[in-house]
Design a protein around this motif. Sequence first.
Motif, PDB file in Angstrom:
ATOM      1  N   VAL A   1      45.570  36.124  39.028  1.00  0.00           N
ATOM      2  CA  VAL A   1      45.901  35.985  40.451  1.00  0.00           C
ATOM      3  C   VAL A   1      45.545  37.262  41.216  1.00  0.00           C
ATOM      4  O   VAL A   1      45.068  37.208  42.356  1.00  0.00           O
ATOM      5  N   PHE A   2      45.753  38.410  40.586  1.00  0.00           N
ATOM      6  CA  PHE A   2      45.518  39.685  41.272  1.00  0.00           C
ATOM      7  C   PHE A   2      44.028  40.029  41.354  1.00  0.00           C
ATOM      8  O   PHE A   2      43.535  40.437  42.419  1.00  0.00           O
ATOM      9  N   PHE A   3      43.300  39.868  40.267  1.00  0.00           N
ATOM     10  CA  PHE A   3      41.922  40.343  40.218  1.00  0.00           C
ATOM     11  C   PHE A   3      40.908  39.307  40.694  1.00  0.00           C
ATOM     12  O   PHE A   3      39.855  39.682  41.229  1.00  0.00           O
ATOM     13  N   LEU A   4      41.179  38.032  40.485  1.00  0.00           N
ATOM     14  CA  LEU A   4      40.198  36.998  40.855  1.00  0.00           C
ATOM     15  C   LEU A   4      40.443  36.570  42.303  1.00  0.00           C
ATOM     16  O   LEU A   4      41.009  35.516  42.573  1.00  0.00           O
ATOM     17  N   LYS A   5      39.997  37.391  43.247  1.00  0.00           N
ATOM     18  CA  LYS A   5      40.233  37.102  44.660  1.00  0.00           C
ATOM     19  C   LYS A   5      39.473  35.860  45.118  1.00  0.00           C
ATOM     20  O   LYS A   5      39.975  35.060  45.903  1.00  0.00           O
TER      21      LYS A   5
END
Length: 480
Positions: free
Chosen positions: A125-129
């Motif tokens: 969720v954080f890295f795969l914008k």
Amino acid sequence: MSEALSTALPPVKRRNAELVMLVFAIGITLFAMVEASLTRNGEMPPNLFLYGGLFGGLSLLAHVFIRFFAPYADPLLLPLATMLNGLGIAMLWRLFEATGDTSRGSAMDQLILTAGSLVVFAAIVFFLKEPRVLQRYPYITALSAVLLLLLPLIPGLGMTINGARQWINLGVTSLQPSEFAKIALVIFLSGYMVTKRDVLSLVSRPLKIGPIKVLELPRMRDTAPMAVMWGFCIIVLVILMNDLGTSLLLFGTFLAMIYVATQRSSWIILGLSAFFGACALLYPFVPHFRTRVITWLDAFNPEVYCTDEILNNSTDAFCVQAGQNSQQLVQGLFAMGEGGILGAGLGGGKPGNVPEVQNDFIFSAFGEELGLTGLMVMLFALALLAQRGMRIALASRELFVKMFASGISFLIAFQSFVVIGGVTRVIPMTGATIPFVAKGGSALLSSWIMLALLIRMSNNARKPAPVAIQDEGATQVISR
């Protein structure tokens, strides 16, 4: 700065609604543990606060993470997954720790696996914008999927469990690579369908019966992708690995995605005819596949069920030759029949009579103790997860994301059908597990990965689009 050109209200985030539903899902888990303990032992579970604190804290942390990093995500996804995961932990606690038999695992193991899965969930969720960046690497993901599926065939690394070669030995634990290969395959198919959908939609000539047009057949040269997928599923997964479940799941997802891309029912008809035709031809020659079919069609035959008398006095019995029998299937059916409409209550049944009940047959344990009512709740939650995924696909602006979200949704739906269909004797048993519910680290991790991808895609689909602002003759584009 002048007034915005658009006066539309921004989308509602609904994070507070998600929090309320999440607390309710956590409460269901704790209530299930309390009921099982009171029924079994007549006292409150001694480790209730430990499980409640860990599971509730992990779930609330996931909510906080979504609130900050995916504020427009679908508010139903996390509560649904939490409820299913929590019910699985509660049932495993009832099966093992409430009875004192932890030889086959424990609910704490599942809780630790849940914590690890949520770490991976948060990282995605954080890295795969922007999930559409995955479209850049279709052939890398395809190669990754193939390598993951072939890992169990490596001598010394692969493991055969219950007749199927699906696992690899990592020393301290085992891993089922096919759980992650299916996600990589969906990424590849999504990118491939985006670039080839127009070609795949072309037809050569209609198939007619007299003057009536029955089917519009695709061009023969365009059937190569389906032929490759069919060959891999049949030759590698069914013949070499005895993995009917993964084969059916992957090929079914492929057919569903190609139908979404082309809207041609001929792909479905041709694909299913080729797959089941191959299965019929392989029936006499693949012992593990033949065993699965016999235990499905003739489960109540004493020589297939394998009573103690047959096992002790006959070396020609089916179960002695095949190394398997229909006891698990039959006992699971009896357990669900005993449950009736409302069930015996958590802790009130005897699900331990079903061999390996903690895996794919955990559905029968819920059927015995929660009855048809409890099973319908679980089925509704799984169906709602798949439905919300399809809703995300419809709301997405990019074609790749549409295909990706629909592929993940089909995976959840098909995997649930394959498992529950085997347990209820609708189809042969396959050895797969219900998403989020059954014991197993690989399946649980892959389920949370799919949920993270859906949450990221839903946030991008639901967040407000950039609006144009007039500023001294120049037009600026900003986001609300």
